[in-house]
Write an enzyme that holds these catalytic residues in place. Structure first.
Site, PDB file in Angstrom:
ATOM      1  N   HIS A 135       0.876  -1.167   0.000  1.00  0.00           N
ATOM      2  CA  HIS A 135       0.000   0.000   0.000  1.00  0.00           C
ATOM      3  C   HIS A 135       0.917   1.223   0.000  1.00  0.00           C
ATOM      4  CE1 HIS A 135      -2.775   2.961   1.762  1.00  0.00           C
ATOM      5  NE2 HIS A 135      -3.781   2.145   1.506  1.00  0.00           N
ATOM      6  N   ASP A 212       3.372  -4.056   8.131  1.00  0.00           N
ATOM      7  CA  ASP A 212       2.097  -3.379   7.952  1.00  0.00           C
ATOM      8  C   ASP A 212       1.007  -4.424   8.229  1.00  0.00           C
ATOM      9  OD1 ASP A 212      -0.235  -2.275   7.083  1.00  0.00           O
ATOM     10  OD2 ASP A 212       0.556  -1.529   5.186  1.00  0.00           O
ATOM     11  N   GLN A 215      -4.123  -5.175   7.186  1.00  0.00           N
ATOM     12  CA  GLN A 215      -5.097  -6.111   6.630  1.00  0.00           C
ATOM     13  C   GLN A 215      -5.075  -7.467   7.333  1.00  0.00           C
ATOM     14  OE1 GLN A 215      -7.478  -5.433   4.501  1.00  0.00           O
ATOM     15  NE2 GLN A 215      -6.823  -3.365   3.975  1.00  0.00           N
ATOM     16  N   LYS A 238     -10.240  -0.249  10.536  1.00  0.00           N
ATOM     17  CA  LYS A 238     -10.329  -1.484   9.763  1.00  0.00           C
ATOM     18  C   LYS A 238     -10.605  -2.685  10.668  1.00  0.00           C
ATOM     19  CE  LYS A 238      -7.026   0.031   6.238  1.00  0.00           C
ATOM     20  NZ  LYS A 238      -7.816   0.330   5.061  1.00  0.00           N
ATOM     21  N   CYS A 378      -4.759   2.331  -3.619  1.00  0.00           N
ATOM     22  CA  CYS A 378      -3.493   2.844  -3.057  1.00  0.00           C
ATOM     23  C   CYS A 378      -2.349   1.866  -3.286  1.00  0.00           C
ATOM     24  CB  CYS A 378      -3.620   3.172  -1.570  1.00  0.00           C
ATOM     25  SG  CYS A 378      -4.856   4.405  -1.216  1.00  0.00           S
TER      26      CYS A 378
HETATM   27  N1  PLP Z   1      -1.682  -0.530   4.696  1.00  0.00           N
HETATM   28  C1  PLP Z   1      -2.620  -1.314   4.152  1.00  0.00           C
HETATM   29  C2  PLP Z   1      -2.260  -2.714   3.733  1.00  0.00           C
HETATM   30  C3  PLP Z   1      -3.920  -0.825   3.969  1.00  0.00           C
HETATM   31  O1  PLP Z   1      -4.842  -1.611   3.436  1.00  0.00           O
HETATM   32  C4  PLP Z   1      -4.197   0.500   4.372  1.00  0.00           C
HETATM   33  C5  PLP Z   1      -5.538   1.076   4.145  1.00  0.00           C
HETATM   34  O2  PLP Z   1      -6.187   0.791   3.163  1.00  0.00           O
HETATM   35  C6  PLP Z   1      -3.187   1.255   4.949  1.00  0.00           C
HETATM   36  C7  PLP Z   1      -1.934   0.719   5.108  1.00  0.00           C
HETATM   37  C8  PLP Z   1      -3.411   2.653   5.425  1.00  0.00           C
HETATM   38  O3  PLP Z   1      -4.378   2.666   6.424  1.00  0.00           O
HETATM   39  P1  PLP Z   1      -4.956   4.066   6.933  1.00  0.00           P
HETATM   40  O4  PLP Z   1      -5.510   4.740   5.723  1.00  0.00           O
HETATM   41  O5  PLP Z   1      -5.996   3.684   7.916  1.00  0.00           O
HETATM   42  O6  PLP Z   1      -3.821   4.798   7.524  1.00  0.00           O
END
Ligand code: PLP
Length: 423
Positions: A135, A212, A215, A238, A378
């Site tokens: 992401h 990260d 998910q 999430k 993203c």
């Molecule tokens: N990393 C992953 C794998 C994500 O799916 C997301 C959000 O879609 C993020 C980071 C970023 O999360 P946030 O927008 O809540 O900071």
């Protein structure tokens, strides 16, 4: 289907009762943000109604109550992800948590933090390694760190079927690697990465690891100590919790040495006009007034998930994921991204509809009550790797049921004919 009582669970999520355009809502966008159970909504409201006050300041009853619930929430979230309480730093979301680590490295590289922070210094001759499936939140901050310090950014590529290609792992993560930052689960492909193998390689070469966990935290049992990562990031919204709250996990000795990024009130021990001494972690990263209601809501969310049991949640979502994957594959003209073996993924499926732009697919599904995500999610480099600019994604959560899957698949079966593309 599995041991989760889906009907009872759905009753806990008031939003799922609403309709969209006269249709039952099939909410299949939990990968973007999850819906909230009543206990989370109530926890926020109760706090705001009864105990609202700024934390760690003041001696009055409300301030004491708010501080107690603030720290108890940290304990609940730490327990849920397999961390110690003082290893959890509150952030706005995962994006902020990942930036906090990357900027901490940048600050150390600029000489802040003194000798304690030496292990975070990076520069020319060193590499920062990410993956092609990241992401943007776990890619752009590392690009920025590389640009600031002269370190070189490298990445682990993807296989055609949406797994990390680890055939060159030892060459890409080598003695020059300072950081290996990777996602636990791809937000597009649903692929569950082999975190143990990546951490093992990073340890061999003395690189720090950043996971990260956005998910994975609400979909799989998560034990950060067992995974042995150095840092991890996740977002409350999430995981059935509120927006505006997330967390950074860091091994305590690392957090205590990492230079802070946001500075100001509530993160200091002594301030003179010339200089400042910082509190130990986690407070040294929590400058300013904290979003206590959201934090209390997140604690209610993880308690709710823990009560159900993450093994049960994972089994439920695996069954949903299998049905989604098989269903999409059975519709003519669909190109599924990611592994075709459902056991390699969580209940997230992204696909390209031959002859129809993803945004048209999204609107068509919406007109039938199906909430799916369309676009690049993203993850532009990932889409570029597969020769497309956008895809349609359906993603599940604890409350997703068979009816959601059926409603979505029935609509999907019509989409190409609707847009005049031969079925
Ligand atoms: N990393 C992953 C794998 C994500 O799916 C997301 C959000 O879609 C993020 C980071 C970023 O999360 P946030 O927008 O809540 O900071």
């Amino acid at each position: 289907m599995d041991s989760l009582e889906t009907a009872r669970v759905r009753g806990d999520f008031p939003l799922l009762e609403r309709t969209v355009g006269g249709h039952r809502l099939a909410y299949l966008d939990s990968g973007a943000t999850a819906q909230k159970p009543t206990c989370v909504i109530d926890a926020e409201q109760d706090f705001l109604t009864r105990s609202n006050a700024a934390v760690h300041r003041g001696a009055h009853t409300l301030a004491v109550e708010a501080t107690e619930v603030f720290e108890a929430s940290r304990e609940a979230v730490a327990r849920f992800v397999g961390a110690d309480t003082d290893e959890i730093v509150w952030t706005k979301n995962a994006t902020e948590a990942l930036n906090l680590v990357a900027y901490g490295f940048a600050n150390a590289s600029a000489g802040l933090g003194g000798a304690d922070a030496a292990r975070f210094r990076v520069g020319p001759g060193e590499t920062i390694v990410v993956t092609e499936m990241e992401h943007h939140a776990n890619l752009v901050p590392w690009q920025q760190l590389a640009a600031r310090t002269g370190a070189r950014l490298r990445w682990l590529p993807l296989t055609d079927d949406g797994r990390l290609d680890l055939s060159d792992l030892d060459a890409i993560v080598d003695e020059s690697t300072a950081v290996l930052a990777f996602t636990h689960v791809s937000n597009v492909l649903g692929t569950i990465n082999d975190a143990a193998r990546l951490v093992d390689r990073a340890r061999q070469v003395g690189a720090l690891t950043v996971l990260d966990a956005c998910q994975s935290a609400a979909h799989l049992p998560l034990d950060l100590h067992a995974l042995d990562v150095d840092f991890a990031a996740f977002s409350g919204h999430k995981m059935l919790g509120p927006t505006g709250i997330g967390a950074l996990y860091g091994r305590k000795e690392l957090l205590d040495a990492l230079p802070p990024v946001l500075t100001g009130g509530s993160m200091i021990t002594t301030v003179t006009l010339e200089e400042t001494q910082f509190l130990p972690a986690p407070q040294r990263f929590e400058a300013g007034t904290q979003p206590v209601a959201q934090i209390v809501g997140l604690a209610a969310a993880v308690d709710y998930l823990a009560e159900t049991g993450m093994e049960t949640v994972a089994a439920h979502e695996a069954a949903i994921g299998e049905a989604l994957l098989a269903g999409v594959r059975a519709v003519p003209g669909m190109r599924v991204l990611g592994p075709l073996d459902a056991s390699l993924r969580i209940g997230t499926v992204s696909f390209d509809v031959e002859g129809v732009h993803a945004h048209d697919v999204g609107q068509f599904l919406d007109a039938r009550g199906v909430a799916a995500r369309v676009g690049h999610h993203c993850a532009q480099p990932l889409h570029r790797r597969y020769g497309i600019t956008a895809s349609t994604r359906v993603s599940s959560a604890i409350y997703t049921d068979e009816q959601d899957v059926e409603q979505f698949l029935a609509a999907l079966a019509e989409v190409r004919a609707f847009f005049g593309v031969a079925a």
